[in-house]
Scaffold this motif. Sequence first.
Motif, PDB file in Angstrom:
ATOM      1  N   VAL A 101       7.750  16.446  -0.376  1.00 33.64           N
ATOM      2  CA  VAL A 101       7.818  15.878   0.968  1.00 33.64           C
ATOM      3  C   VAL A 101       9.250  15.916   1.486  1.00 33.64           C
ATOM      4  O   VAL A 101       9.502  16.207   2.664  1.00 33.64           O
ATOM      5  N   GLY A 102      10.211  15.658   0.615  1.00 35.49           N
ATOM      6  CA  GLY A 102      11.605  15.770   1.027  1.00 35.49           C
ATOM      7  C   GLY A 102      11.962  17.183   1.436  1.00 35.49           C
ATOM      8  O   GLY A 102      12.751  17.403   2.370  1.00 35.49           O
ATOM      9  N   THR A 103      11.364  18.174   0.747  1.00 34.78           N
ATOM     10  CA  THR A 103      11.654  19.571   1.059  1.00 34.78           C
ATOM     11  C   THR A 103      11.169  19.953   2.453  1.00 34.78           C
ATOM     12  O   THR A 103      11.709  20.866   3.081  1.00 34.78           O
TER      13      THR A 103
ATOM     14  N   SER B  93       8.712  11.680  -6.323  1.00 36.12           N
ATOM     15  CA  SER B  93      10.160  11.774  -6.261  1.00 36.12           C
ATOM     16  C   SER B  93      10.723  12.117  -4.884  1.00 36.12           C
ATOM     17  O   SER B  93      11.602  12.945  -4.754  1.00 36.12           O
ATOM     18  N   THR B  94      10.202  11.446  -3.879  1.00 33.99           N
ATOM     19  CA  THR B  94      10.826  11.447  -2.549  1.00 33.99           C
ATOM     20  C   THR B  94      10.968   9.985  -2.150  1.00 33.99           C
ATOM     21  O   THR B  94      10.124   9.428  -1.451  1.00 33.99           O
ATOM     22  N   PRO B  95      12.011   9.301  -2.604  1.00 30.59           N
ATOM     23  CA  PRO B  95      12.134   7.865  -2.328  1.00 30.59           C
ATOM     24  C   PRO B  95      12.199   7.553  -0.839  1.00 30.59           C
ATOM     25  O   PRO B  95      11.820   6.451  -0.423  1.00 30.59           O
ATOM     26  N   GLN B  96      12.654   8.512  -0.025  1.00 31.87           N
ATOM     27  CA  GLN B  96      12.742   8.288   1.422  1.00 31.87           C
ATOM     28  C   GLN B  96      11.359   8.208   2.075  1.00 31.87           C
ATOM     29  O   GLN B  96      11.236   7.777   3.224  1.00 31.87           O
TER      30      GLN B  96
ATOM     31  N   LYS C 234       0.830  -1.211   0.000  1.00 33.81           N
ATOM     32  CA  LYS C 234       0.000   0.000   0.000  1.00 33.81           C
ATOM     33  C   LYS C 234       0.864   1.260   0.000  1.00 33.81           C
ATOM     34  O   LYS C 234       0.600   2.200  -0.772  1.00 33.81           O
ATOM     35  N   VAL C 235       1.873   1.297   0.854  1.00 36.28           N
ATOM     36  CA  VAL C 235       2.756   2.464   0.884  1.00 36.28           C
ATOM     37  C   VAL C 235       3.498   2.594  -0.449  1.00 36.28           C
ATOM     38  O   VAL C 235       3.719   3.696  -0.952  1.00 36.28           O
ATOM     39  N   GLY C 236       3.865   1.464  -1.035  1.00 39.71           N
ATOM     40  CA  GLY C 236       4.510   1.499  -2.348  1.00 39.71           C
ATOM     41  C   GLY C 236       3.635   2.139  -3.398  1.00 39.71           C
ATOM     42  O   GLY C 236       4.121   2.877  -4.271  1.00 39.71           O
ATOM     43  N   GLN C 237       2.314   1.888  -3.346  1.00 37.54           N
ATOM     44  CA  GLN C 237       1.407   2.517  -4.298  1.00 37.54           C
ATOM     45  C   GLN C 237       1.416   4.033  -4.179  1.00 37.54           C
ATOM     46  O   GLN C 237       1.128   4.747  -5.137  1.00 37.54           O
ATOM     47  N   MET C 238       1.787   4.540  -3.023  1.00 35.71           N
ATOM     48  CA  MET C 238       1.822   5.988  -2.795  1.00 35.71           C
ATOM     49  C   MET C 238       3.129   6.616  -3.264  1.00 35.71           C
ATOM     50  O   MET C 238       3.287   7.842  -3.167  1.00 35.71           O
ATOM     51  N   CYS C 239       4.042   5.816  -3.777  1.00 37.10           N
ATOM     52  CA  CYS C 239       5.352   6.318  -4.199  1.00 37.10           C
ATOM     53  C   CYS C 239       5.398   6.485  -5.717  1.00 37.10           C
ATOM     54  O   CYS C 239       5.193   5.514  -6.458  1.00 37.10           O
TER      55      CYS C 239
END
Length: 698
Positions: free
Chosen positions: A268-270, A298-301, A29-34
Amino acid sequence: MEKFPYQDASLPVERRVEDLLGRMTLEEKVGQMCQLDGRVNLEQEFQEKHPGSLLQILGEDCKKAIELARSSRLGIPLLLGVDAIHGHSFWPGATIFPTQLGISSSWNAELIEEMGRVTAREMRNTGVAWTFSPVLCIARDLRWGRVGETFGEDPLLIGDFAIALIRGLQGENLSSPDKVLACAKHFTGYSETQGGRDASEADISMRKLRSYFLPPFERAARAGVGSFMTGYQSMEGVPMTANRTLLRKVLKEEWGFEGLLVTDWNNVGTLVTGQKIAPDYKHAAKIAVEAGNDLIMSTPQFYQGCLDAVREGMLDEALIDEAVRRILSVKFRLGLFEDDRYPDPDAADRAAGTPEHRAAALTAARESLILLKNDGLLPVRNAKQVKVCLVGPNADNPINQCGDWSLGTGQANVPKQHPRRCTVTPKDALAEKFILVDNPGEADMIVAAVGDQPKYWGEFKSTATLELQDGQNQLLTEVADTNKPFVIAVISSKPVLLPAAVREKANAIIQQFSPGMLGGQALAEALAGELNPSGRLTVSIPYHVGQQPIYYMQPRGQHGDRYADLTQQPLYPFGYGLGYSEFEYESVTTDRTVYGPEDFIKVLVSVRNTGKRDGVEVVQAYVSDEVTSATWVDQELKGYARIRIPAGENRTAVIVIPASSCSIVNAAGERVVEPGEFELRIGKSSRNILHRVKFVIR
């Protein structure tokens, strides 16, 4: 092989979503959000993060990604996105239209819808099903680097043109193979940053948002756009990515938006590295998801941070389920489970740049061309016998002509360029219609093609001035000093300022905002008189950069109407544009004088073409609310009509204005129609008002 309910296309989307969601692990599920950059080690990313979406890849590069998704445990297809902004910009040989600012100058929503249809058709077979378009930002400070990506400064036009583009891209049936998901961006207020600096703090109150910035987005949401994208900026100390009020309460709850909400690149990284409101990615994930973001670009973290936040009890898994429902719903609506858009590059090449598509781009370039000045030199008679000296950096530069988000600009880090044969530059086209000469001394006239180039436009590239750069002012001075008749052809991403002395001496000035592949042909046709210009400005062009912002919808009530050292009026106002015909506005009538708030105001404008050429006039209807409970603008565009009138003939433009649109946002932040007297103003631009008619709303 057993077939699960989510794999059954005959079932309702809601049932398929719930069945699939119930089979997914938290990691899936979290992967779908990436949404990850596809230019990485895909096998490793799929093994470690189970991504639901990728961007930055096309064609052959999509095949491995789609195959990896097919072979995953549940076979959930990828949603692949691309910046197909004014055409399928990064596919070599695709049809490149004028940019949004360019095509908005046509004041033709049908033309913009056709641009969307062509773009979607050319995206077919390239692997992608989602474009990050249209842009609904308002262009007020022209120093901002992304002005050329907007439809201009007026909320009504922005909403009309955005809906048209969305309709062209998505169509009636999103699962149709030649339709793609559209994206309304950048939500919201991104363009209103201090000093025109990209992605900085935006000083906007909620009342100001509701007055001007939110209405186009609300219209897009209610028109069924499939996705929204958040802006980079912060407002009142809250980054847009963290703005729960706007993302969750306004967009999703108040407007009922059911599509997916994606962040912009690394938003999100920002939160961690730039704006620094989160100490780590775990906290950033919590902030972003609770605010209402669904897909994280584009926030792989984010992947591990989100997992940690859920496992440590910081973030409710129910919010993850909510986001994934939206993502899966869009994938089902796009028909990706039945057709995952596996690319066929050969078929894509055949569909790119067809004669039909290029004809649409040529029409767009023609209708978008704006004649700013003409002392009678144009149109040139007997063009085939006229010697023209063509000079300037944009005389033969396909990249500068095609504009941002296109091959060769450096955006999206794509090094390729469109094949040279695809673009008709001024040099290409003028050579067909005039006698081109290199020596100005031998020429009958000079055409100076000036403007800007990629290093002065786009993200990260706001400008402190609006002046021509790189020696172009000196070039124009030298052209003026020849004492030859001359035309300045400005080919630029946004307005640029010409030296006053040169501007005054020029016989004619033409403006093309990044007109696309066929812009050079439109220019040559206008010079030779084969095209009667009909473009109208959708931004106000100032005399001086110090007048910024100079948009026409200024609140009334200030002291005086000028600076101590300069006018506050623009050089060229919103709605302005000339042609080779003259139009007389003979009369204006309304169907009555008193209306209720649910009524429609029917306006009839009788216009006569008093010139010797057939032409197109853009009739503009502005409304002024005479007395308001809170300060408001002096006038707002409420309707317009683009009408073609043969020489010597009369036509009646019909403009219908909902009385409900004659509203303000009061001091309490509520949009209301306040009863009272109004003035309808009909004219050729925001400054050239020819008729005024009073009416009352009770």
